[in-house]
Design an enzyme around this catalytic site. Structure first.
Site, PDB file in Angstrom:
ATOM      1  N   GLU A   8       0.800  -1.238   0.000  1.00 13.23           N
ATOM      2  CA  GLU A   8       0.000   0.000   0.000  1.00 13.23           C
ATOM      3  C   GLU A   8       0.824   1.277   0.000  1.00 13.23           C
ATOM      4  OE1 GLU A   8      -2.405  -0.842   3.473  1.00 13.23           O
ATOM      5  OE2 GLU A   8      -4.082  -1.421   2.197  1.00 13.23           O
ATOM      6  N   GLN A  49       4.523  -4.641   2.351  1.00 12.22           N
ATOM      7  CA  GLN A  49       4.171  -6.043   2.602  1.00 12.22           C
ATOM      8  C   GLN A  49       4.378  -6.863   1.337  1.00 12.22           C
ATOM      9  OE1 GLN A  49       0.171  -4.117   2.927  1.00 12.22           O
ATOM     10  NE2 GLN A  49      -0.529  -6.225   2.728  1.00 12.22           N
TER      11      GLN A  49
HETATM   12  O1  IFM Z   1      -5.937  -5.758   4.123  1.00 16.22           O
HETATM   13  C1  IFM Z   1      -4.913  -5.221   4.870  1.00 16.22           C
HETATM   14  C2  IFM Z   1      -3.963  -4.525   3.945  1.00 16.22           C
HETATM   15  O2  IFM Z   1      -3.411  -5.419   3.027  1.00 16.22           O
HETATM   16  C3  IFM Z   1      -2.878  -3.862   4.733  1.00 16.22           C
HETATM   17  N1  IFM Z   1      -3.421  -2.923   5.664  1.00 16.22           N
HETATM   18  C4  IFM Z   1      -4.344  -3.566   6.606  1.00 16.22           C
HETATM   19  C5  IFM Z   1      -5.453  -4.278   5.895  1.00 16.22           C
HETATM   20  C6  IFM Z   1      -6.350  -5.002   6.916  1.00 16.22           C
HETATM   21  O3  IFM Z   1      -5.640  -6.027   7.545  1.00 16.22           O
END
Ligand code: IFM
Length: 721
Positions: free
Chosen positions: A462, A576
């Site tokens: 993200e 991530q």
């Molecule tokens: O869905 C996730 C996302 O991939 C990363 N931020 C948190 C969200 C909820 O766990």
């Protein structure tokens, strides 16, 4: 029977938020945070309800925390005995996760011991029960104030525009009405087993039973509580339902028996054992505990929020976490629950259609943060700038288009694992066709190259917004079209009447050739000479630096790393697993060398700023035969809610809570990684790669509707797969 005990002997007010998560009990309908009986909203005490949401003013829409029926205040000889006010001589808080029981025992100065155990009943999911004991070492006069506390913890509340606390004889009730007009009714009955006087008292937000009595040295008094919660989403008259449920309710010991028997059955379905590593076994069984306790077993269409039932973080919404990270656990242990999760997506198709229309697109654009009806609770300003305190424009809602593919991936996974295609006929095929249409309507054509692109997206990572041709997103879109082609061919062959009906409704058959073309022409991020796949167009041109170097640029530890000017945005440091997630989700397509090259490249560039990350790298490490490298990543996922000090802030937004996706990811790492399972029609095959010290692994799963024991190493003799 195995034991699974989480416990602490210290008491630290600073740790209350994370303890509330670690010691959570839940039953799919509600979650009771692991706070102590004397604690209220200041300690983030909450009974969080699944699937009921409310909005206050312009705040974020979030799930409801019900009036809390486990509130107990204790006084001995006129003095309050409560943490942290009164220093304890000894204190222990436990979660007996094998039986789903929360326990605490505190010995206060003056020799008064207060012990309490409580449950959220696993079968009769509207019921809560507790048993509190007060024991004195010297004669004492005791007062207990047992209440339903309507002064609840809210992040963006208050959510109750009206609270009506009341009492009827032995029964206490609170009827709460939300800003959106829903009702939440809580009824509790408290009974004390020694001579006492009792008065009931109701004030603005609470209703209490006040018990006054004397104990002689060595005596114990026991206060039993049974409580019921119903909402207007459950029944037309929730207060009557709650009153009835409590009136008909058996005693605490009977409830405890039926509750623990239910847990025993759940553990039989989800048994996990690791021979040679008690820590890993404890962590993965604890992960399973969380997933079992929040599983919606009481209905046929509901899903699991990203923070489970631990509170209002992330608006109690459903993310891709469910299909991509939790679903495998449910498929393997409670396949009916897996179907319930997917029916939630089928039933929220209208919301997804509406969202697509809102963006001028066709088909179904599923909510990034989905609430009931598919309403997207994701705010345009999802992060707050730590320096200015101003909301920052984020594009998760607009550009994380991979959510729709996750829904299709989930549907397909359920059908493949259970061998039962019913889900396609029960609305899944319609979701699939609308998903295919959605991605097609997003395509941008590069005229000269006759290639199609998906531009301006956010992939799983993200931190990088507005990117073009994110490898993960493109491949998942391609998967959707291919799945649409395969499934419609199957439908035409096996269920021609259903095919014709659906085609009449959607008119998809004319679009199939376009999907075939899209499969071929959508840009593919091919592995380079070194095997590394570029995460998105231009990623390799970004500054190549380390996670630590980027972290060192932070001016505030809570600063958001992504967005327009985040410290990671212009670098190759990612939040991530992104490409690595793709390599696992489409594992049949990628050779081991490719996984190897990408694991080595992306791991040092990954911050693991999401709890969804480590498990994907653990899986990749197993694929390339490095189980010892996988091990700490697996443990990090499995212990996400055990180890204190996790990431609790995104900018100024509190994001603490439980991490069911990490728990599910850890399970995936065990099943697909360490055990090396592959599922085929005729059974499951294993290709184990165990980390050092592990002598054997045994997992109980369901496959194609029958129970199977997967086992290797020291337990190989137990196997039947
Ligand atoms: O869905 C996730 C996302 O991939 C990363 N931020 C948190 C969200 C909820 O766990």
């Amino acid at each position: 029977m195995q034991t699974l005990l989480i416990q602490t002997h210290d008491y630290d007010a600073e740790k209350l938020p994370s303890r509330g998560n670690s010691f959570l009990i839940a039953n799919g309908y509600m979650g009771v945070r692991g706070t102590l009986e004397e604690h209220g909203k200041e300690a983030l005490a909450a009974v969080n309800l699944a699937g009921l949401y409310d909005r206050y003013g312009q705040g974020w829409r979030e799930p409801i925390n019900a009036p809390h029926p486990f509130s107990i205040r204790l006084f001995a000889n006129g003095s309050p005995l409560a943490l942290p006010l009164t220093a304890p001589l000894a204190h222990c808080q436990q979660l007996d996760a094998q039986r789903g029981v929360h326990l605490r025992e505190t010995r206060f100065a003056g020799g008064v011991t207060f012990a309490c155990e409580r449950i959220a009943h696993m079968e009769q999911v509207h019921l809560l029960a507790s048993q509190a004991k007060v024991t004195v070492e010297q004669d004492a006069s005791i007062q207990i104030i047992a209440a339903i506390d309507g002064d609840v913890w809210d992040i963006h509340g208050p959510h109750f525009r009206m609270l009506e606390p009341s009492s009827q004889g032995q029964l206490l009730t609170v009827l709460a009405t939300t800003n959106e007009g829903d009702q939440v009714a809580v009824c509790a009955q408290h009974t004390l087993d020694c001579p006492h006087t009792r008065t009931n008292q109701a004030d603005g937000k609470a209703t209490s039973a006040i018990f006054t009595f004397s104990l002689r040295a060595g005596e114990t008094a026991t206060l039993s509580t049974v409580a019921a919660i119903y909402t207007s989403k459950d029944v037309p008259l929730p207060l009557s339902a709650a009153l009835d449920a409590v009136r008909r309710c058996p005693s605490y010991p009977v409830l405890l028996d039926t509750h623990t028997a239910c847990w025993q059955r759940l553990w039989q379905a989800a048994d996990i054992a690791i021979d040679g590593d008690a820590e890993a076994e404890h962590a993965i069984r604890y992960s399973a505990y969380h997933l079992l306790s929040i599983a919606p077993r009481h209905c046929s269409s509901l899903s699991v929020p990203a923070r489970g039932l631990s509170g209002q973080t992330y608006k109690g919404a459903i993310f891709w976490d469910t299909e991509m990270f939790m679903l495998d656990f449910y498929l393997a242990t409670l396949p009916e629950v897996a179907k319930t999760l997917m029916h939630y997506r089928i039933d929220t198709l209208e919301g997804a259609r509406a969202k697509a229309r809102e963006y001028g697109l066709r088909g179904a654009f599923y909510a990034w943060e989905s609430q009931e009806g598919g309403y997207d609770a994701c705010s345009d300003y999802n992060v707050t700038d730590v320096f200015t305190g101003r909301p920052m424009r984020t594009y998760f809602r607009d550009r994380q288009i991979h959510i729709t593919a996750a829904v299709v991936y989930g549907l397909n996974k359920v059908v493949r694992w259970t061998g039962d295609p019913a889900l396609w006929l029960e609305g899944g095929a319609e979701v699939l066709m609308e998903a295919a249409r959605f991605y097609h309507s997003l395509l941008v054509k590069r005229v000269e190259q006759d290639a199609y692109e998906l531009r301006d997206v956010i992939g799983p990572d993200e931190y990088h917004e507005h990117v073009n041709n994110n490898a993960y997103t493109n491949e998942m879109a391609r998967f959707v079209w291919q799945c649409a082609l395969d499934t419609t061919a199957w439908l035409a062959r096996e269920h021609p009447a259903d095919y014709a009906k659906l085609d009449k409704k959607l008119g998809f058959s004319a679009e199939l050739p376009a999907y075939r073309q899209a499969v071929e022409r959508l840009v593919r991020q091919e592995p380079g000479k070194d095997g590394v796949i570029e995460q998105f167009d231009g990623y390799f041109a970004l500054e190549d630096t380390t996670v630590d170097a980027v972290r060192a640029r932070l001016q505030d530890p809570r600063e958001y790393w992504g967005g327009a000017y985040g410290v990671a945005s212009q670098t190759q440091v990612i939040k991530q697993a992104d490409v690595i997630t793709l390599l696992f989700m489409q594992r049949e397509r990628y050779r081991r060398e490719i996984v190897h090259a990408n694991y080595d490249y992306y791991l040092p560039r990954t911050e693991h700023g999401s709890s969804l990350s480590a498990c994907m790298y653990a899986l990749a490490a197993c694929t390339i035969g490095r189980p010892d490298d996988a091990y700490p990543l697996f443990l990090k996922s499995a212990q996400a809610d055990l180890v204190e000090g996790g990431k609790e802030w995104a900018g100024l937004v509190y994001i603490g809570g439980t991490h069911p996706a990490a728990a599910g990811g850890a399970y995936m790492a065990l099943l697909w990684g360490f055990l090396g399972a592959t599922a085929q029609r005729d059974g499951l095959t294993l290709n184990p790669v165990l980390p050092q010290g592990w002598r054997g692994v045994r997992l109980r799963v369901q496959h194609y509707g029958r129970p199977v024991t997967l086992a290797c190493g020291s337990w190989a003799k137990d196997a039947n797969h």
